[in-house]
Design an enzyme around this catalytic site. Structure first.
Site, mmCIF file in Angstrom:
data_model
loop_
_atom_site.group_PDB
_atom_site.id
_atom_site.type_symbol
_atom_site.label_atom_id
_atom_site.label_comp_id
_atom_site.label_asym_id
_atom_site.label_seq_id
_atom_site.Cartn_x
_atom_site.Cartn_y
_atom_site.Cartn_z
ATOM 1 N N ARG A 181 3.016 5.146 14.629
ATOM 2 C CA ARG A 181 1.947 6.025 14.946
ATOM 3 C C ARG A 181 1.036 6.167 13.794
ATOM 4 N NH1 ARG A 181 4.474 12.071 16.304
ATOM 5 N NH2 ARG A 181 5.373 11.772 14.293
ATOM 6 N N ARG A 198 1.725 10.196 9.126
ATOM 7 C CA ARG A 198 2.405 11.233 8.735
ATOM 8 C C ARG A 198 3.291 10.974 7.611
ATOM 9 N NH1 ARG A 198 3.949 14.851 14.086
ATOM 10 N NH2 ARG A 198 5.680 15.106 12.684
ATOM 11 N N LYS A 228 6.314 14.020 23.050
ATOM 12 C CA LYS A 228 5.965 15.187 23.469
ATOM 13 C C LYS A 228 4.496 15.820 23.292
ATOM 14 C CE LYS A 228 8.823 17.190 20.301
ATOM 15 N NZ LYS A 228 9.355 15.913 19.794
ATOM 16 N N ARG A 232 13.383 25.273 18.966
ATOM 17 C CA ARG A 232 14.071 24.254 18.457
ATOM 18 C C ARG A 232 15.354 24.530 17.831
ATOM 19 N NH1 ARG A 232 9.480 20.552 16.566
ATOM 20 N NH2 ARG A 232 10.275 18.873 15.467
ATOM 21 N N ARG A 259 15.349 13.616 10.374
ATOM 22 C CA ARG A 259 14.499 14.401 11.515
ATOM 23 C C ARG A 259 15.447 14.258 12.886
ATOM 24 N NH1 ARG A 259 8.909 12.344 11.457
ATOM 25 N NH2 ARG A 259 8.774 13.405 13.437
#
Ligand code: AP5
Ligand code: MG
Length: 216
Positions: free
Chosen positions: A129, A162, A15, A90, A173
């Site tokens: 990431r 992160r 996203k 969300r 998550r």
């Protein structure tokens, strides 16, 4: 009339990556709820302190504070022409609140691209990431590496991993997404705004499919 695009999809599906590209190409503001919370955490605001307790566990920040933060952001002048919403809404309550606030701004959600990918791919992408400290530019050690290890190509700031990208938090998550966010898929399908995009393709191909979907 302003254009509002809601990017829907699980953690790690792309996203943020796509919103950054679409924003550059369209001139629409990129509004990432996660980035706004991380900015508040960096600045140690009261909102940041509250958000951190939820984010570090992979839980959603409560609806009321999240909705107030987005309302404030969408009221700023750079959103006059509309926005690309990345990570908001969300929950069904957030979707309802968005509809009401866009009504006030004389707009509506125009299109909701749902980006999908296999769960194993989501986990791998989040494991690899790297995010830039300054503003959150996104890289990937395998699929989208920076030119110099540990340094953002765009602003030269440090790249970091992160805290919520740890394997156990990622699993949680994804579950939170399935439980609390996936009901929005049916809602936006029923109102004829959902467009499914295959997120297993390369970043460039996903962008092409998104641009096609936005033309319609
Ligand atoms: P948030 O920051 O929004 O995290 P998320 O939704 O879990 O999504 P991610 O940012 O992890 O993934 P992404 O889809 O943006 O993928 P990306 O482009 O980086 O939210 C974090 C937390 O904030 C939440 O857990 C919650 O606590 C709180 N929060 C946020 N919004 C909230 C809300 N509305 N209500 C309540 N709480 C909220 O890509 C991932 C990796 O894959 C990158 O390395 C990228 O380079 C790579 N990649 C991307 N696309 C491709 C591709 N096509 N092929 C190969 N690699 C790719
Ligand atoms: Mg993101």
């Amino acid at each position: 009339m302003a254009t509002y695009i809601v990017l829907l999809g699980a953690p790690g599906v792309g996203k943020g990556t796509q919103a950054e590209i679409l924003s550059e190409r369209s001139g629409l503001a990129h509004i990432s709820s996660g980035d706004l919370f991380r900015e508040n955490i960096k600045n140690q605001t009261e909102l940041g302190k509250l958000a951190q307790t939820y984010m570090s566990q992979g839980e959603l920040v409560p609806d009321d504070v999240t909705i107030a933060m987005i309302r404030d952001r969408l009221s700023r002048p750079d959103c006059k022409a509309g926005a690309i919403l990345d990570g908001f809404p969300r929950t069904p309550a957030q979707a309802e609140a968005l509809e009401k606030m866009l009504n006030e701004f004389h707009g509506q959600v125009d299109v909701v691209p749902l980006i999908t990918a296999a769960e194993s791919v989501l986990k791998e992408r989040l494991n690899d990431r790297w995010t830039c400290r300054a503003v959150g530019h996104i890289f990937n050690a395998k699929s989208n590496p920076p030119k110099h290890v540990g340094i953002c190509d765009i602003d030269g700031s440090e790249l970091y991993q992160r805290d919520d990208d740890k394997a156990a938090t990622v699993i949680h998550r994804i579950q939170v997404y399935l439980d609390q966010t996936s009901p929005l898929i049916d809602h936006y399908r029923e109102v004829g705004k959902l467009v499914e995009i295959d997120g297993m393709q390369s970043i460039e191909h996903v962008t092409q499919d998104l641009l096609e979907a936005l033309k319609k």
